[in-house]
Write a protein that holds these residues in place. Structure first.
Motif, short mmCIF file in Angstrom:
data_model
loop_
_atom_site.label_atom_id
_atom_site.label_comp_id
_atom_site.label_asym_id
_atom_site.label_seq_id
_atom_site.Cartn_x
_atom_site.Cartn_y
_atom_site.Cartn_z
N VAL A 106 -57.83 9.32 -82.93
CA VAL A 106 -57.68 9.89 -84.22
C VAL A 106 -55.92 10.44 -84.26
O VAL A 106 -55.27 10.44 -85.31
N GLY A 107 -55.64 11.09 -83.04
CA GLY A 107 -54.34 11.20 -82.89
C GLY A 107 -53.17 10.09 -83.24
O GLY A 107 -52.18 10.28 -83.81
N ARG A 108 -53.79 8.90 -82.72
CA ARG A 108 -52.80 7.87 -82.91
C ARG A 108 -52.69 7.43 -84.25
O ARG A 108 -51.84 7.11 -84.78
N THR A 135 -51.55 16.18 -70.99
CA THR A 135 -51.28 14.78 -70.63
C THR A 135 -51.69 13.70 -71.55
O THR A 135 -50.96 12.71 -71.61
N ALA A 136 -52.78 13.90 -72.19
CA ALA A 136 -53.17 12.96 -73.26
C ALA A 136 -52.12 12.86 -74.44
O ALA A 136 -51.74 11.66 -74.83
N ALA A 137 -51.54 13.88 -74.84
CA ALA A 137 -50.90 13.93 -75.84
C ALA A 137 -49.26 13.20 -75.39
O ALA A 137 -48.86 12.43 -76.02
N ARG A 138 -49.06 13.57 -74.33
CA ARG A 138 -47.94 13.03 -73.74
C ARG A 138 -47.78 11.54 -73.53
O ARG A 138 -46.91 10.91 -73.72
N ALA A 139 -48.95 10.95 -73.07
CA ALA A 139 -49.18 9.57 -73.01
C ALA A 139 -49.03 8.92 -74.20
O ALA A 139 -48.51 7.88 -74.32
N LEU A 140 -49.62 9.44 -75.35
CA LEU A 140 -49.59 9.01 -76.48
C LEU A 140 -48.28 8.86 -77.08
O LEU A 140 -47.74 7.98 -77.71
N TYR A 141 -47.38 9.84 -77.07
CA TYR A 141 -45.98 10.04 -77.62
C TYR A 141 -45.34 8.86 -76.73
O TYR A 141 -44.24 8.31 -77.29
N ARG A 143 -46.20 6.05 -75.29
CA ARG A 143 -46.58 4.79 -75.93
C ARG A 143 -45.93 4.62 -77.30
O ARG A 143 -45.80 3.43 -77.68
N LEU A 144 -45.79 5.67 -78.13
CA LEU A 144 -45.22 5.51 -79.50
C LEU A 144 -43.52 5.53 -79.28
O LEU A 144 -42.84 5.28 -80.29
N GLY A 145 -42.97 5.49 -78.08
CA GLY A 145 -41.54 5.36 -77.98
C GLY A 145 -40.73 6.53 -77.88
O GLY A 145 -39.43 6.54 -78.05
N PHE A 146 -41.53 7.89 -77.93
CA PHE A 146 -40.60 8.97 -77.75
C PHE A 146 -40.17 9.15 -76.24
O PHE A 146 -40.81 8.85 -75.34
N GLU A 147 -39.20 9.99 -76.31
CA GLU A 147 -38.35 10.17 -74.79
C GLU A 147 -38.01 11.56 -74.84
O GLU A 147 -37.72 12.41 -75.72
N GLU A 148 -38.08 12.15 -73.58
CA GLU A 148 -37.88 13.54 -73.55
C GLU A 148 -36.20 13.86 -73.58
O GLU A 148 -35.59 13.18 -73.01
N THR A 168 -39.26 18.68 -75.34
CA THR A 168 -38.86 18.31 -76.67
C THR A 168 -38.60 16.81 -76.52
O THR A 168 -38.02 16.43 -75.59
N LEU A 169 -39.33 16.29 -77.38
CA LEU A 169 -39.40 14.46 -77.40
C LEU A 169 -38.74 14.16 -78.84
O LEU A 169 -38.82 14.88 -79.68
N SER A 170 -37.85 13.00 -78.86
CA SER A 170 -37.44 12.59 -79.71
C SER A 170 -37.55 10.80 -79.93
O SER A 170 -37.75 10.31 -78.82
N ARG A 171 -37.44 10.37 -81.01
CA ARG A 171 -37.59 8.97 -81.24
C ARG A 171 -36.85 8.46 -82.28
O ARG A 171 -36.72 9.17 -83.57
N LYS A 172 -35.97 7.51 -82.27
CA LYS A 172 -35.06 6.98 -83.24
C LYS A 172 -36.04 6.40 -84.10
O LYS A 172 -36.94 5.35 -83.68
#
Length: 174
Positions: A106-108, A135-141, A143-148, A168-172
């Motif tokens: 669902v989060g994905r 940890t679950a949310a961090r793993a999802l992010y 996988r989605l290409g977010f970086e700290e 704080t995570l970001s993704r271009k």
């Protein structure tokens, strides 16, 4: 014979959708704000009320999606996400998934829906904050290409009084 292929593919797709748990993401509407606030309270010790969610959603730069079972109108959402887009920069304001629906994608689904919306709007970058112990949310992010890109020490306060940092995570996007 060839005329049947699109029909067969359609039936196959719909059958797979139903067998996967038939959960879809649709735009978050005002009628779902109180139920979304209950989900938020499940996920966060400092929850937002339906009125607070509504005031955010009413802003022209904010949008949201709710995850729900297909064919179950009137049932509360399984999860929701609120995001904001201003001048090419997007931010996930909050995302919450019900306890019963966690680990089922669902989060994905919600994040994929937000990202698709942001691509359509030609956003440049997306930011979010996540509890370092989630940890679950961090793993999802991840996988989605977010970086700290940063850390806010002792940002979250848990029910037992412990404090943890927000990453704080970001993704271009472009």
């Amino acid at each position: 014979m060839y005329w049947m292929l699109p029909w067969i593919w359609s039936v196959s797709f719909m059958n797979g959708l139903v067998q996967r748990g038939d959960i879809v993401a649709t735009p978050l509407v005002d009628a779902e704000l109180d139920a979304s606030a209950e989900l938020h309270a499940e996920a966060f010790s400092q929850a937002w009320s339906g009125d607070e969610l509504g005031s955010l959603l009413a802003q022209s730069t904010t949008f949201g999606f709710a995850a729900r079972r297909v064919g179950a109108p009137g049932q509360p959402p399984l999860g929701f996400v609120l995001a904001r887009l201003v001048e090419g920069e997007a931010e996930i304001l909050t995302i919450a998934v019900s306890t019963e629906a966690r680990g089922r994608g669902v989060g994905r689904l919600l994040m994929d829906t937000v990202l698709a919306h942001l691509y359509a709007e030609r956003a440049d970058v997306i930011h979010l904050e996540v509890d370092e112990v989630n940890t679950a949310a961090r793993a999802l992010y991840r996988r989605l290409g977010f970086e700290e890109v940063g850390r806010r020490p002792a940002y979250y306060t848990h029910e037992d009084g412990t404090r943890t940092s927000a990453l704080t995570l970001s993704r271009k996007l472009n």
